[in-house]
Design a protein around this motif. Sequence first.
Motif, PDB file in Angstrom:
ATOM      1  N   ASP A  75       0.864  -1.186   0.000  1.00  0.00           N
ATOM      2  CA  ASP A  75       0.000   0.000   0.000  1.00  0.00           C
ATOM      3  C   ASP A  75       0.904   1.241   0.000  1.00  0.00           C
ATOM      4  O   ASP A  75       1.062   1.919   1.010  1.00  0.00           O
ATOM      5  CB  ASP A  75      -0.916  -0.013   1.227  1.00  0.00           C
ATOM      6  CG  ASP A  75      -1.833   1.198   1.296  1.00  0.00           C
ATOM      7  OD1 ASP A  75      -1.863   2.008   0.340  1.00  0.00           O
ATOM      8  OD2 ASP A  75      -2.519   1.348   2.331  1.00  0.00           O
ATOM      9  N   THR A  76       1.501   1.506  -1.156  1.00  0.00           N
ATOM     10  CA  THR A  76       2.464   2.595  -1.257  1.00  0.00           C
ATOM     11  C   THR A  76       1.809   3.941  -1.008  1.00  0.00           C
ATOM     12  O   THR A  76       2.392   4.803  -0.335  1.00  0.00           O
ATOM     13  CB  THR A  76       3.165   2.566  -2.633  1.00  0.00           C
ATOM     14  OG1 THR A  76       3.694   1.246  -2.839  1.00  0.00           O
ATOM     15  CG2 THR A  76       4.297   3.569  -2.700  1.00  0.00           C
ATOM     16  N   ALA A  77       0.599   4.135  -1.510  1.00  0.00           N
ATOM     17  CA  ALA A  77      -0.094   5.414  -1.288  1.00  0.00           C
ATOM     18  C   ALA A  77      -0.390   5.611   0.194  1.00  0.00           C
ATOM     19  O   ALA A  77      -0.228   6.717   0.723  1.00  0.00           O
ATOM     20  CB  ALA A  77      -1.386   5.466  -2.105  1.00  0.00           C
ATOM     21  N   GLY A  78      -0.813   4.562   0.875  1.00  0.00           N
ATOM     22  CA  GLY A  78      -1.063   4.641   2.312  1.00  0.00           C
ATOM     23  C   GLY A  78       0.215   4.911   3.084  1.00  0.00           C
ATOM     24  O   GLY A  78       0.229   5.701   4.037  1.00  0.00           O
ATOM     25  N   ALA A  79       1.300   4.269   2.663  1.00  0.00           N
ATOM     26  CA  ALA A  79       2.596   4.500   3.303  1.00  0.00           C
ATOM     27  C   ALA A  79       3.028   5.946   3.120  1.00  0.00           C
ATOM     28  O   ALA A  79       3.458   6.604   4.076  1.00  0.00           O
ATOM     29  CB  ALA A  79       3.645   3.558   2.712  1.00  0.00           C
ATOM     30  N   LEU A  80       2.885   6.452   1.903  1.00  0.00           N
ATOM     31  CA  LEU A  80       3.263   7.837   1.621  1.00  0.00           C
ATOM     32  C   LEU A  80       2.448   8.807   2.473  1.00  0.00           C
ATOM     33  O   LEU A  80       2.992   9.746   3.062  1.00  0.00           O
ATOM     34  CB  LEU A  80       3.069   8.135   0.135  1.00  0.00           C
ATOM     35  CG  LEU A  80       3.465   9.518  -0.338  1.00  0.00           C
ATOM     36  CD1 LEU A  80       4.929   9.801  -0.085  1.00  0.00           C
ATOM     37  CD2 LEU A  80       3.137   9.658  -1.823  1.00  0.00           C
ATOM     38  N   SER A  81       1.167   8.556   2.591  1.00  0.00           N
ATOM     39  CA  SER A  81       0.301   9.406   3.411  1.00  0.00           C
ATOM     40  C   SER A  81       0.751   9.391   4.873  1.00  0.00           C
ATOM     41  O   SER A  81       0.855  10.447   5.513  1.00  0.00           O
ATOM     42  CB  SER A  81      -1.149   8.932   3.289  1.00  0.00           C
ATOM     43  OG  SER A  81      -1.985   9.676   4.131  1.00  0.00           O
ATOM     44  N   ASP A  82       1.018   8.214   5.412  1.00  0.00           N
ATOM     45  CA  ASP A  82       1.442   8.098   6.810  1.00  0.00           C
ATOM     46  C   ASP A  82       2.803   8.746   7.052  1.00  0.00           C
ATOM     47  O   ASP A  82       3.002   9.438   8.058  1.00  0.00           O
ATOM     48  CB  ASP A  82       1.495   6.630   7.245  1.00  0.00           C
ATOM     49  CG  ASP A  82       0.128   6.061   7.578  1.00  0.00           C
ATOM     50  OD1 ASP A  82      -0.847   6.822   7.653  1.00  0.00           O
ATOM     51  OD2 ASP A  82       0.057   4.832   7.779  1.00  0.00           O
ATOM     52  N   ARG A 109      10.173   7.860   3.225  1.00  0.00           N
ATOM     53  CA  ARG A 109       9.243   8.496   2.288  1.00  0.00           C
ATOM     54  C   ARG A 109       9.866   8.560   0.892  1.00  0.00           C
ATOM     55  O   ARG A 109       9.160   8.395  -0.109  1.00  0.00           O
ATOM     56  CB  ARG A 109       8.823   9.874   2.781  1.00  0.00           C
ATOM     57  CG  ARG A 109       7.651  10.437   1.960  1.00  0.00           C
ATOM     58  CD  ARG A 109       7.094  11.699   2.521  1.00  0.00           C
ATOM     59  NE  ARG A 109       8.014  12.821   2.317  1.00  0.00           N
ATOM     60  CZ  ARG A 109       7.696  14.088   2.523  1.00  0.00           C
ATOM     61  NH1 ARG A 109       6.486  14.409   2.956  1.00  0.00           N
ATOM     62  NH2 ARG A 109       8.576  15.043   2.329  1.00  0.00           N
ATOM     63  N   ALA A 110      11.173   8.765   0.809  1.00  0.00           N
ATOM     64  CA  ALA A 110      11.849   8.751  -0.493  1.00  0.00           C
ATOM     65  C   ALA A 110      11.651   7.397  -1.179  1.00  0.00           C
ATOM     66  O   ALA A 110      11.432   7.334  -2.395  1.00  0.00           O
ATOM     67  CB  ALA A 110      13.336   9.065  -0.329  1.00  0.00           C
ATOM     68  N   ASN A 111      11.700   6.317  -0.403  1.00  0.00           N
ATOM     69  CA  ASN A 111      11.455   4.983  -0.973  1.00  0.00           C
ATOM     70  C   ASN A 111      10.046   4.879  -1.551  1.00  0.00           C
ATOM     71  O   ASN A 111       9.846   4.283  -2.606  1.00  0.00           O
ATOM     72  CB  ASN A 111      11.659   3.902   0.087  1.00  0.00           C
ATOM     73  CG  ASN A 111      13.096   3.738   0.488  1.00  0.00           C
ATOM     74  OD1 ASN A 111      14.014   4.149  -0.220  1.00  0.00           O
ATOM     75  ND2 ASN A 111      13.319   3.144   1.648  1.00  0.00           N
ATOM     76  N   ALA A 112       9.077   5.447  -0.848  1.00  0.00           N
ATOM     77  CA  ALA A 112       7.698   5.424  -1.346  1.00  0.00           C
ATOM     78  C   ALA A 112       7.581   6.245  -2.622  1.00  0.00           C
ATOM     79  O   ALA A 112       6.928   5.819  -3.586  1.00  0.00           O
ATOM     80  CB  ALA A 112       6.740   5.940  -0.273  1.00  0.00           C
ATOM     81  N   TYR A 113       8.209   7.414  -2.640  1.00  0.00           N
ATOM     82  CA  TYR A 113       8.192   8.226  -3.864  1.00  0.00           C
ATOM     83  C   TYR A 113       8.841   7.466  -5.023  1.00  0.00           C
ATOM     84  O   TYR A 113       8.344   7.492  -6.151  1.00  0.00           O
ATOM     85  CB  TYR A 113       8.917   9.555  -3.649  1.00  0.00           C
ATOM     86  CG  TYR A 113       8.104  10.611  -2.929  1.00  0.00           C
ATOM     87  CD1 TYR A 113       6.793  10.896  -3.301  1.00  0.00           C
ATOM     88  CD2 TYR A 113       8.669  11.354  -1.893  1.00  0.00           C
ATOM     89  CE1 TYR A 113       6.060  11.875  -2.657  1.00  0.00           C
ATOM     90  CE2 TYR A 113       7.943  12.343  -1.242  1.00  0.00           C
ATOM     91  CZ  TYR A 113       6.639  12.602  -1.634  1.00  0.00           C
ATOM     92  OH  TYR A 113       5.911  13.578  -0.990  1.00  0.00           O
ATOM     93  N   ARG A 114       9.951   6.775  -4.745  1.00  0.00           N
ATOM     94  CA  ARG A 114      10.624   6.003  -5.791  1.00  0.00           C
ATOM     95  C   ARG A 114       9.685   4.926  -6.342  1.00  0.00           C
ATOM     96  O   ARG A 114       9.608   4.731  -7.564  1.00  0.00           O
ATOM     97  CB  ARG A 114      11.902   5.357  -5.260  1.00  0.00           C
ATOM     98  CG  ARG A 114      12.672   4.575  -6.335  1.00  0.00           C
ATOM     99  CD  ARG A 114      13.940   3.887  -5.835  1.00  0.00           C
ATOM    100  NE  ARG A 114      14.712   4.708  -4.930  1.00  0.00           N
ATOM    101  CZ  ARG A 114      14.950   4.388  -3.638  1.00  0.00           C
ATOM    102  NH1 ARG A 114      14.474   3.270  -3.122  1.00  0.00           N
ATOM    103  NH2 ARG A 114      15.676   5.179  -2.882  1.00  0.00           N
ATOM    104  N   ALA A 115       8.987   4.238  -5.456  1.00  0.00           N
ATOM    105  CA  ALA A 115       8.066   3.176  -5.896  1.00  0.00           C
ATOM    106  C   ALA A 115       6.945   3.732  -6.773  1.00  0.00           C
ATOM    107  O   ALA A 115       6.394   3.002  -7.602  1.00  0.00           O
ATOM    108  CB  ALA A 115       7.479   2.462  -4.682  1.00  0.00           C
ATOM    109  N   LEU A 116       6.635   5.007  -6.597  1.00  0.00           N
ATOM    110  CA  LEU A 116       5.591   5.653  -7.396  1.00  0.00           C
ATOM    111  C   LEU A 116       6.172   6.431  -8.585  1.00  0.00           C
ATOM    112  O   LEU A 116       5.447   7.166  -9.262  1.00  0.00           O
ATOM    113  CB  LEU A 116       4.768   6.607  -6.507  1.00  0.00           C
ATOM    114  CG  LEU A 116       3.978   5.924  -5.382  1.00  0.00           C
ATOM    115  CD1 LEU A 116       3.422   6.961  -4.418  1.00  0.00           C
ATOM    116  CD2 LEU A 116       2.857   5.070  -5.968  1.00  0.00           C
ATOM    117  N   SER A 117       7.467   6.266  -8.831  1.00  0.00           N
ATOM    118  CA  SER A 117       8.183   6.966  -9.911  1.00  0.00           C
ATOM    119  C   SER A 117       8.072   8.484  -9.804  1.00  0.00           C
ATOM    120  O   SER A 117       8.027   9.189 -10.808  1.00  0.00           O
ATOM    121  CB  SER A 117       7.680   6.495 -11.290  1.00  0.00           C
ATOM    122  OG  SER A 117       7.869   5.109 -11.426  1.00  0.00           O
TER     123      SER A 117
END
Length: 129
Positions: A75-82, A109-117
């Motif tokens: 849940d990358t979007a949920g992770a980014l939000s948290d 958070r950088a990892n989450a951004y990377r996963a979302l390109s």
Amino acid sequence: PSLCPAIDVTELKGPSAESQATLRRAFSAAQSGLSKQADKLLTDSIGEWQRTRQPVDETAALYKTRGVVRFGLGDTAGALSDLTEALRLDTVPGSNPDPAELQRTFQLRANAYRALSRWAEEEADLTAA
């Protein structure tokens, strides 16, 4: 008439023993790889920490932990939000975050951004870390 607004003193106390036990179970579930259970328990704990007005840096740490759990669940979007909420809470007046934890939250958070390109945001967080 009172000039002070009514304050429910039950909201000013610390989390109940039951709530603290829930948080311990959440961390245990996360460490054991029971991510869905950890997500639910952390959500309950975040609500209790907010309701009882615990220190914002403690609440931020709970958001960060749930963000890590959600990232692991895909849940990358949920992770980014948290993780974004954790960083927001860590910068409000009165917050006293551990600098190393703040740095780690930017990295997560950088990892989450990377996963979302989302490369520019990833770079900004890595620079901030």
